[in-house]
Scaffold this motif. Structure first.
Motif, PDB file in Angstrom:
ATOM      1  N   ARG A 100       0.832  -1.211   0.000  1.00  0.00           N
ATOM      2  CA  ARG A 100       0.000   0.000   0.000  1.00  0.00           C
ATOM      3  C   ARG A 100       0.859   1.252   0.000  1.00  0.00           C
ATOM      4  O   ARG A 100       1.787   1.383   0.799  1.00  0.00           O
ATOM      5  CB  ARG A 100      -0.906   0.014   1.225  1.00  0.00           C
ATOM      6  N   ARG A 101       0.513   2.170  -0.877  1.00  0.00           N
ATOM      7  CA  ARG A 101       1.207   3.462  -0.907  1.00  0.00           C
ATOM      8  C   ARG A 101       0.781   4.290   0.299  1.00  0.00           C
ATOM      9  O   ARG A 101      -0.378   4.282   0.692  1.00  0.00           O
ATOM     10  CB  ARG A 101       0.881   4.217  -2.178  1.00  0.00           C
ATOM     11  N   GLY A 102       1.737   4.988   0.876  1.00  0.00           N
ATOM     12  CA  GLY A 102       1.437   5.897   1.974  1.00  0.00           C
ATOM     13  C   GLY A 102       1.260   5.244   3.324  1.00  0.00           C
ATOM     14  O   GLY A 102       1.108   5.931   4.323  1.00  0.00           O
ATOM     15  N   ALA A 103       1.287   3.930   3.395  1.00  0.00           N
ATOM     16  CA  ALA A 103       1.104   3.243   4.677  1.00  0.00           C
ATOM     17  C   ALA A 103       2.356   3.415   5.535  1.00  0.00           C
ATOM     18  O   ALA A 103       3.471   3.461   5.022  1.00  0.00           O
ATOM     19  CB  ALA A 103       0.838   1.755   4.442  1.00  0.00           C
ATOM     20  N   ASP A 104       2.163   3.510   6.857  1.00  0.00           N
ATOM     21  CA  ASP A 104       3.287   3.516   7.787  1.00  0.00           C
ATOM     22  C   ASP A 104       3.712   2.064   7.954  1.00  0.00           C
ATOM     23  O   ASP A 104       3.202   1.345   8.805  1.00  0.00           O
ATOM     24  CB  ASP A 104       2.889   4.152   9.115  1.00  0.00           C
ATOM     25  N   ARG A 105       4.611   1.640   7.126  1.00  0.00           N
ATOM     26  CA  ARG A 105       4.955   0.227   7.042  1.00  0.00           C
ATOM     27  C   ARG A 105       5.695  -0.293   8.265  1.00  0.00           C
ATOM     28  O   ARG A 105       5.498  -1.431   8.665  1.00  0.00           O
ATOM     29  CB  ARG A 105       5.778   0.004   5.783  1.00  0.00           C
ATOM     30  N   PHE A 106       6.545   0.524   8.843  1.00  0.00           N
ATOM     31  CA  PHE A 106       7.352   0.046   9.964  1.00  0.00           C
ATOM     32  C   PHE A 106       6.824   0.521  11.314  1.00  0.00           C
ATOM     33  O   PHE A 106       7.331   0.108  12.347  1.00  0.00           O
ATOM     34  CB  PHE A 106       8.804   0.493   9.783  1.00  0.00           C
ATOM     35  N   GLY A 107       5.802   1.386  11.343  1.00  0.00           N
ATOM     36  CA  GLY A 107       5.282   1.940  12.586  1.00  0.00           C
ATOM     37  C   GLY A 107       4.294   1.062  13.325  1.00  0.00           C
ATOM     38  O   GLY A 107       4.038   1.274  14.506  1.00  0.00           O
ATOM     39  N   ASP A 108       3.738   0.071  12.667  1.00  0.00           N
ATOM     40  CA  ASP A 108       2.752  -0.812  13.288  1.00  0.00           C
ATOM     41  C   ASP A 108       3.453  -1.758  14.270  1.00  0.00           C
ATOM     42  O   ASP A 108       4.410  -2.440  13.900  1.00  0.00           O
ATOM     43  CB  ASP A 108       2.044  -1.626  12.200  1.00  0.00           C
ATOM     44  N   PRO A 109       2.990  -1.813  15.522  1.00  0.00           N
ATOM     45  CA  PRO A 109       3.643  -2.698  16.495  1.00  0.00           C
ATOM     46  C   PRO A 109       3.563  -4.185  16.121  1.00  0.00           C
ATOM     47  O   PRO A 109       4.345  -4.991  16.634  1.00  0.00           O
ATOM     48  CB  PRO A 109       2.901  -2.424  17.812  1.00  0.00           C
ATOM     49  N   GLU A 110       2.637  -4.547  15.225  1.00  0.00           N
ATOM     50  CA  GLU A 110       2.549  -5.949  14.793  1.00  0.00           C
ATOM     51  C   GLU A 110       3.626  -6.312  13.767  1.00  0.00           C
ATOM     52  O   GLU A 110       3.855  -7.491  13.498  1.00  0.00           O
ATOM     53  CB  GLU A 110       1.167  -6.232  14.217  1.00  0.00           C
ATOM     54  N   VAL A 111       4.265  -5.302  13.175  1.00  0.00           N
ATOM     55  CA  VAL A 111       5.343  -5.548  12.214  1.00  0.00           C
ATOM     56  C   VAL A 111       6.643  -5.613  13.010  1.00  0.00           C
ATOM     57  O   VAL A 111       7.185  -4.598  13.432  1.00  0.00           O
ATOM     58  CB  VAL A 111       5.415  -4.443  11.133  1.00  0.00           C
ATOM     59  N   ARG A 112       7.113  -6.842  13.219  1.00  0.00           N
ATOM     60  CA  ARG A 112       8.344  -7.036  13.988  1.00  0.00           C
ATOM     61  C   ARG A 112       9.539  -6.935  13.033  1.00  0.00           C
ATOM     62  O   ARG A 112       9.617  -7.679  12.059  1.00  0.00           O
ATOM     63  CB  ARG A 112       8.327  -8.389  14.678  1.00  0.00           C
ATOM     64  N   TRP A 113      10.434  -5.974  13.329  1.00  0.00           N
ATOM     65  CA  TRP A 113      11.594  -5.783  12.475  1.00  0.00           C
ATOM     66  C   TRP A 113      12.761  -5.261  13.300  1.00  0.00           C
ATOM     67  O   TRP A 113      12.605  -4.797  14.423  1.00  0.00           O
ATOM     68  CB  TRP A 113      11.278  -4.841  11.314  1.00  0.00           C
ATOM     69  N   GLU A 114      13.936  -5.340  12.702  1.00  0.00           N
ATOM     70  CA  GLU A 114      15.159  -4.838  13.322  1.00  0.00           C
ATOM     71  C   GLU A 114      16.156  -4.523  12.211  1.00  0.00           C
ATOM     72  O   GLU A 114      15.994  -4.968  11.071  1.00  0.00           O
ATOM     73  CB  GLU A 114      15.734  -5.891  14.265  1.00  0.00           C
ATOM     74  N   TYR A 115      17.171  -3.750  12.554  1.00  0.00           N
ATOM     75  CA  TYR A 115      18.244  -3.516  11.590  1.00  0.00           C
ATOM     76  C   TYR A 115      19.200  -4.701  11.621  1.00  0.00           C
ATOM     77  O   TYR A 115      19.566  -5.196  12.682  1.00  0.00           O
ATOM     78  CB  TYR A 115      19.000  -2.221  11.905  1.00  0.00           C
ATOM     79  N   ASP A 116      19.559  -5.179  10.456  1.00  0.00           N
ATOM     80  CA  ASP A 116      20.494  -6.279  10.301  1.00  0.00           C
ATOM     81  C   ASP A 116      21.498  -5.832   9.237  1.00  0.00           C
ATOM     82  O   ASP A 116      21.123  -5.626   8.075  1.00  0.00           O
ATOM     83  CB  ASP A 116      19.747  -7.543   9.855  1.00  0.00           C
ATOM     84  N   HIS A 117      22.723  -5.622   9.639  1.00  0.00           N
ATOM     85  CA  HIS A 117      23.760  -5.099   8.751  1.00  0.00           C
ATOM     86  C   HIS A 117      23.328  -3.774   8.119  1.00  0.00           C
ATOM     87  O   HIS A 117      23.550  -3.529   6.929  1.00  0.00           O
ATOM     88  CB  HIS A 117      24.162  -6.126   7.695  1.00  0.00           C
TER      89      HIS A 117
END
Length: 190
Positions: A100-117
């Motif tokens: 989806r365009r314009g969605a806060d892709r990384f702001g949702d607490p259900e989207v678990r992510w981290e920086y890797d390299h």
């Protein structure tokens, strides 16, 4: 199987075949579902991509196609790096969020992510590649990015998420998940 030949119905000066006919044909080609990511200025960026393929074993290379208007493309070209999160069966909601365009892709607490390299990696994705941009190839309204894999992680035996006939699914040998709902299929067709 329907062997009917479909002649182009609205051929344009730019193409020998009708755009919708081409879309319909390509809808029957199953594609892996990935989320390609980049980071710039301390911020994560990502989008859903099904135009992803293995390219070479020596050196280990992949190809990813991004629309020329993609905000992610600008970040990849600026930094010379990108990540590929290879999604697994049941992650169609994640694929739709990042499509989806314009969605806060990384702001949702259900989207678990981290920086890797230095790149955003989705914690639950069964496959992960860190790629250095090797070259860029012109391809109509997209650019084909060729990347050399410099790091990877994989969950062996994970059922892949694929996209075909405008719905998400998985490879039949791994098919244990229920068929996609009509709502998911309708949202994916948009």
């Amino acid at each position: 199987m329907d062997d009917t030949t479909h002649e182009p119905t609205h051929a344009t000066a730019d193409a020998a075949v009708d755009e919708q006919d081409f879309r319909d044909l390509m809808a029957g080609v199953c594609a892996p579902v990935t989320i390609v990511t980049a980071a710039e200025g301390g911020l994560p960026y990502g989008t859903t991509v099904s135009a992803f393929a293995s390219l070479s074993l020596r050196p280990p290379m992949v190809s990813v196609a991004l629309d020329r208007a993609s905000g992610l493309l600008a970040r990849v070209l600026a930094t010379g790096r990108f990540g590929v999160n290879v999604l697994g069966a049941g992650q169609d909601g994640l694929a739709l969020r990042f499509a989806r365009r314009g969605a806060d892709r990384f702001g949702d607490p259900e989207v678990r992510w981290e920086y890797d390299h230095g790149l955003p990696r989705l914690s639950d994705a069964p496959g992960w590649l860190v790629c250095e941009l090797t070259s860029v190839v012109e391809g109509g309204d997209h650019l084909l990015l060729l990347g050399t894999a410099v790091r990877l992680r994989t969950a062996t035996g994970a059922a892949p998420l694929v996209y075909g006939h405008r719905v998400f699914g998985t490879h039949s040998a791994f098919a244990t998940a229920e068929a996609p709902t009509a709502a998911v299929a309708a949202a994916a067709a948009r």
